[in-house]
Design an enzyme around this catalytic site. Sequence first.
Site, PDB file in Angstrom:
ATOM      1  N   HIS A 140      53.762  27.918  -9.068  1.00  0.00           N
ATOM      2  CA  HIS A 140      52.682  28.489  -8.254  1.00  0.00           C
ATOM      3  C   HIS A 140      52.572  30.001  -8.445  1.00  0.00           C
ATOM      4  CE1 HIS A 140      50.503  28.212  -4.090  1.00  0.00           C
ATOM      5  NE2 HIS A 140      49.946  29.112  -4.878  1.00  0.00           N
ATOM      6  N   HIS A 151      47.400  41.649  -6.005  1.00  0.00           N
ATOM      7  CA  HIS A 151      46.123  42.309  -5.693  1.00  0.00           C
ATOM      8  C   HIS A 151      46.297  43.779  -6.031  1.00  0.00           C
ATOM      9  CE1 HIS A 151      44.484  38.824  -3.587  1.00  0.00           C
ATOM     10  NE2 HIS A 151      45.627  38.708  -2.949  1.00  0.00           N
ATOM     11  N   HIS A 171      53.588  25.913  -0.713  1.00  0.00           N
ATOM     12  CA  HIS A 171      54.015  26.965   0.229  1.00  0.00           C
ATOM     13  C   HIS A 171      54.090  26.532   1.697  1.00  0.00           C
ATOM     14  CE1 HIS A 171      49.684  27.193   0.572  1.00  0.00           C
ATOM     15  NE2 HIS A 171      49.521  27.969  -0.462  1.00  0.00           N
ATOM     16  N   ASP A 182      54.263  31.610  -5.230  1.00  0.00           N
ATOM     17  CA  ASP A 182      52.896  31.958  -4.809  1.00  0.00           C
ATOM     18  C   ASP A 182      52.622  33.440  -5.124  1.00  0.00           C
ATOM     19  OD1 ASP A 182      50.313  31.841  -3.845  1.00  0.00           O
ATOM     20  OD2 ASP A 182      50.872  31.645  -1.742  1.00  0.00           O
ATOM     21  N   HIS A 196      49.553  33.171  -9.226  1.00  0.00           N
ATOM     22  CA  HIS A 196      48.162  33.585  -9.420  1.00  0.00           C
ATOM     23  C   HIS A 196      48.147  34.650 -10.518  1.00  0.00           C
ATOM     24  CE1 HIS A 196      46.590  31.407  -5.904  1.00  0.00           C
ATOM     25  NE2 HIS A 196      47.794  31.644  -5.393  1.00  0.00           N
ATOM     26  N   LEU A 197      47.652  34.282 -11.694  1.00  0.00           N
ATOM     27  CA  LEU A 197      47.660  35.234 -12.816  1.00  0.00           C
ATOM     28  C   LEU A 197      46.291  35.888 -13.012  1.00  0.00           C
ATOM     29  CD1 LEU A 197      49.973  33.387 -15.375  1.00  0.00           C
ATOM     30  CD2 LEU A 197      50.567  34.956 -13.519  1.00  0.00           C
ATOM     31  N   ARG A 198      45.295  35.434 -12.238  1.00  0.00           N
ATOM     32  CA  ARG A 198      44.007  36.149 -12.073  1.00  0.00           C
ATOM     33  C   ARG A 198      43.083  36.160 -13.275  1.00  0.00           C
ATOM     34  NH1 ARG A 198      44.609  35.519  -6.830  1.00  0.00           N
ATOM     35  NH2 ARG A 198      45.956  37.023  -5.801  1.00  0.00           N
ATOM     36  N   ASP A 204      43.909  25.305  -4.610  1.00  0.00           N
ATOM     37  CA  ASP A 204      44.661  26.368  -3.923  1.00  0.00           C
ATOM     38  C   ASP A 204      43.891  27.683  -3.891  1.00  0.00           C
ATOM     39  OD1 ASP A 204      46.900  27.641  -2.633  1.00  0.00           O
ATOM     40  OD2 ASP A 204      47.155  28.720  -4.513  1.00  0.00           O
TER      41      ASP A 204
HETATM   42  O1  DOR Z   1      48.241  34.477   0.188  1.00  0.00           O
HETATM   43  C1  DOR Z   1      47.561  33.831  -0.583  1.00  0.00           C
HETATM   44  N1  DOR Z   1      47.044  34.390  -1.683  1.00  0.00           N
HETATM   45  N2  DOR Z   1      47.318  32.539  -0.319  1.00  0.00           N
HETATM   46  C2  DOR Z   1      46.450  31.812  -1.057  1.00  0.00           C
HETATM   47  O2  DOR Z   1      46.272  30.662  -0.783  1.00  0.00           O
HETATM   48  C3  DOR Z   1      45.712  32.444  -2.161  1.00  0.00           C
HETATM   49  C4  DOR Z   1      46.442  33.592  -2.696  1.00  0.00           C
HETATM   50  C5  DOR Z   1      45.581  34.451  -3.586  1.00  0.00           C
HETATM   51  O3  DOR Z   1      44.881  33.916  -4.438  1.00  0.00           O
HETATM   52  O4  DOR Z   1      45.678  35.675  -3.473  1.00  0.00           O
HETATM   53 ZN    ZN Z   2      47.791  28.732  -1.311  1.00  0.00          ZN
END
Ligand code: DOR
Ligand code: ZN
Length: 421
Positions: free
Chosen positions: A57, A306, A229, A302, A59-61, A149
């Site tokens: 899990h 950002h 999560h 997770d 997030h590589l954006r 997700d």
């Molecule tokens: O905290 C989170 N950030 N929860 C999510 O479900 C998405 C993720 C994100 O994409 O930043």
């Molecule tokens: Zn999530």
Amino acid sequence: MENMMLEIKNIKRVGSDTLESLFIEDGKIRGWNLSESASETIDGKGATVAPALIELHAHLREPGQEQKEDLASGLAAAAAGGYGTVVSMPNTSPVVDDPGIVTSLIQKADRLGFARLKPAAALTRGQKGETLADLAALKDAGAAMFTDDGRTNENANVLRRGMEYASGLGLLVSVHAEDATLRQDGVMNEGVVSQELGLPGNPAAAEAARVARDVEIALLTGARLHIQHLSTARALEIVRQGKKAGAPVTCEVCPHHLTLTDEALRGFDAMYKVAPPLRTQQDAEALFEGLLDGTVDCLATDHAPHTQAEKEKDMLEAPFGIPSIEVAFPLMYTRFVKTGKISLEKLLDLFTAGCARVMNWEVPSLEEGAVADVVLLDLENSKAVDPKSFKSKARFSPWAGDELYGWPVLTLVNGRVAFQG
Ligand code: DOR
Ligand code: ZN
């Protein structure tokens, strides 16, 4: 052609103090303590060797949000965190709901040579939760799992049909399990702290209610479901009961839900704003019990990068997410193995074999013939978390300055050096 054999010498296997040598050839483990001569040697200097970690899990954006992270920064960060394989989330821009995007992500990641990428694809078109994506075509392109997700699956029937379809393809669906109508616009856990701070709360019941619904769908369909999560004691108890009843469900827990609570929000710092939110000490302790008793199948970060500017906004405006892929192992090792709460073997299982079992992948090993995805961990020396040194673009961390043990010093993927510290 010349025989390319790599020897990693002076390393310890978990539970042993003996210095040994691991031999790697053609991307595979060739054996231990061989008398053959290697064309290249790396001195492990007493580090502990384990199969490389697996991340289910992150997030590589990419595509579309490269100001937050991209494949190069995210997969380099993963390798620095000791990971050999990463499942990326599809809540990008555009959403990964098209086979062409899956193919291009995999090709690009292969060229980079950091951690191996296994992209997750969206379960529904545009992650809108209305119509299913072309799951068969996405699987053919290389999608590792299906998930919406970042969003919740509000329509139970769409989720049911998606799980049945995915199950026929031999892949699982993973869910961000929160009832959006209970969660409302909550920005932190609903409880004493949210009341004191006057911030909109997201009740534990939003997660528990949704997990209960989804466990029932798994029982109904017999289709595999993975719950992402997990953050509350109540939801964990529902998973425990569901497993007892034979539901084909697995679940993951994140380091931030085990090591932080909603007390962290008292400074109104949106760095701690995450979905699902940081909960109470009792929740964190219950989740840890779940790790020990097997209710929790694996750890996942997770990792949600950002930009600093986005996270410096106020609690209502800032986006949800905590980046942690570079610190997850040292954090868990220092907090829970160093303190005697869990064994190193069990922790590593939760970071490696546990993840593989969830995915129905070959369980990683260091035996002859296994894929040479290997990590060396320095369990002897501590180092402070320094976000400025992160390979991730998200150069901030809730654990900045913490002295941690267990830093990865070398990560091999297919026998290739993906990270060397
Ligand atoms: O905290 C989170 N950030 N929860 C999510 O479900 C998405 C993720 C994100 O994409 O930043
Ligand atoms: Zn999530």
